[in-house]
Enzyme design. Structure first.
Site, short mmCIF file in Angstrom:
data_model
loop_
_atom_site.label_atom_id
_atom_site.label_comp_id
_atom_site.label_asym_id
_atom_site.label_seq_id
_atom_site.Cartn_x
_atom_site.Cartn_y
_atom_site.Cartn_z
CG ASN A 1 -54.84 23.61 -10.73
OD1 ASN A 1 -54.64 22.61 -11.18
ND2 ASN A 1 -55.38 25.06 -11.00
CB CYS B 1 -55.67 21.80 -19.01
SG CYS B 1 -54.80 21.46 -17.99
CG ASN C 1 -60.16 23.05 -20.70
OD1 ASN C 1 -59.58 24.19 -20.14
ND2 ASN C 1 -60.05 22.20 -18.72
O1 RRO Z 1 -56.65 19.40 -14.26
C1 RRO Z 1 -55.84 20.58 -13.82
O2 RRO Z 1 -54.63 20.24 -13.80
C2 RRO Z 1 -56.69 21.99 -14.50
C3 RRO Z 1 -57.70 22.12 -15.20
BR1 RRO Z 1 -58.11 20.95 -16.06
C4 RRO Z 1 -57.78 23.44 -16.44
O3 RRO Z 1 -58.69 23.73 -17.28
N1 RRO Z 1 -57.64 24.69 -15.07
C5 RRO Z 1 -56.44 24.44 -14.53
O4 RRO Z 1 -56.27 24.87 -13.86
N2 RRO Z 1 -56.10 22.76 -14.11
#
Ligand code: RRO
Length: 302
Positions: free
Chosen positions: A67, A127, A124
């Site tokens: 992602n 990210c 978090n």
């Molecule tokens: O939103 C993201 O791209 C994202 C976040 Br905040 C995160 O903590 N971990 C991730 O794999 N994608």
């Protein structure tokens, strides 16, 4: 025999948690709360709204998921009202996830979020798809991680604070000890691995809109298990262990590695919400076969 777990004074009927960022709308989160899951986590909310990255932002590959969402969210002001409404409609504990790119914002953001009384706050720090003011996630640096958690704890009142850590470090124990020193009540591990990169060889283009992105799903399960085990052996905090958990067997291994409860995220892309019932049933079967009354008996056994 019981599946329920006490996580920092919060009772979860099942030792499973829906990981942050997988189910992103509040109506869908309400549906998720009825799936047999023990607790659900909101998408990470930042001080300001964010558009996120260009599509596609989530893709599957043979061994997992990638992602590059880029933290698409409506910002704390709008989200507060939405989460407040949502909290009235859910029966399972809600973990509110917050994220900041600037150290100075952690305090005010925490104050805003705890004012609507989530059961747990997840910070978090990890990210992989956006940089903080120092050009890298806070969770890659022990001093920044401790400082961020200290700031959060000043404003979190009685709401337990979990720090979400990154596997993309040389020494995750150092970071876990730093957040423990900062006053964290628990640790969530792990966030995505990477960033990684996949190419569509026909078009000669990146498969993700943002080119690079975090790797999750089955490919990262062994990394997650090792991180959780290292943290468990060195830090005295409860752990939400996550990263590629697909089955009840994976959840059992995660608890054996030291997790108090098990986070499930990418598995929903493969199996949908039924994964939580499947894991609960698998845990019960295992406990019956092994004559285990409580998951405590296997937690951190290796
Ligand atoms: O939103 C993201 O791209 C994202 C976040 Br905040 C995160 O903590 N971990 C991730 O794999 N994608």
């Amino acid at each position: 025999m019981k599946l329920s777990v006490n996580l920092c004074g919060v009772k979860l009927e099942s030792p499973t948690v829906l990981a942050s960022g997988i189910v992103t709308t509040y109506p869908a989160l309400i549906a998720a709360s009825k799936s047999g899951v023990g607790a659900i986590t909101t998408k990470s909310i930042s001080p300001q709204p964010r558009e996120g990255n260009p599509a596609p932002v989530v893709i599957r590959f043979d061994h997992g998921v990638m992602n590059s969402v880029g933290l698409r969210n409506s910002g704390i002001e709008k989200s507060k009202a939405e989460i407040l409404e949502f909290l009235k409609k859910v029966d399972v504990p809600v973990i509110a996830s917050i994220v900041s790119f600037h150290m100075k914002d952690f305090g005010p953001l925490t104050a805003e979020m705890v004012s609507i009384k989530p059961k747990i706050l997840e910070v978090n720090l990890s990210c992989p798809n956006v940089d903080n003011e120092f050009g890298k996630p806070f969770a890659t640096d022990a001093v920044s991680s401790e400082k961020a958690i200290k700031l959060v704890k000043k404003h979190s009142g009685k709401v337990p604070v979990f720090a979400k850590l990154s596997p993309n470090v040389a020494n995750i124990v150092e970071i876990a000890k730093a957040v423990e020193a900062g006053g964290a009540d628990g640790i969530t591990a792990i966030n995505s691995v990477g960033p990684g990169f996949l190419i569509d060889i026909k078009t000669r283009k990146a498969r993700l809109g943002a080119k690079y992105g975090g790797v999750t799903g089955p490919a990262i399960f062994p990394v997650a298990l090792r991180c959780v085990n290292e943290i468990y052996k060195n830090v005295k905090l409860p752990i939400i262990g996550m990263g590629g958990v697909m089955t009840a067997e994976d959840a059992i291994a995660m608890i054996m590695a030291g997790a108090t409860v098990v986070g499930v995220g990418s598995a929903l892309y493969y199996k949908g919400l039924k994964v939580f019932k499947e894991i609960n049933e698998g845990l019960i079967d295992f406990m019956k076969k092994e004559k285990i009354k409580s998951l405590k008996e296997i937690r951190g056994c290796i």
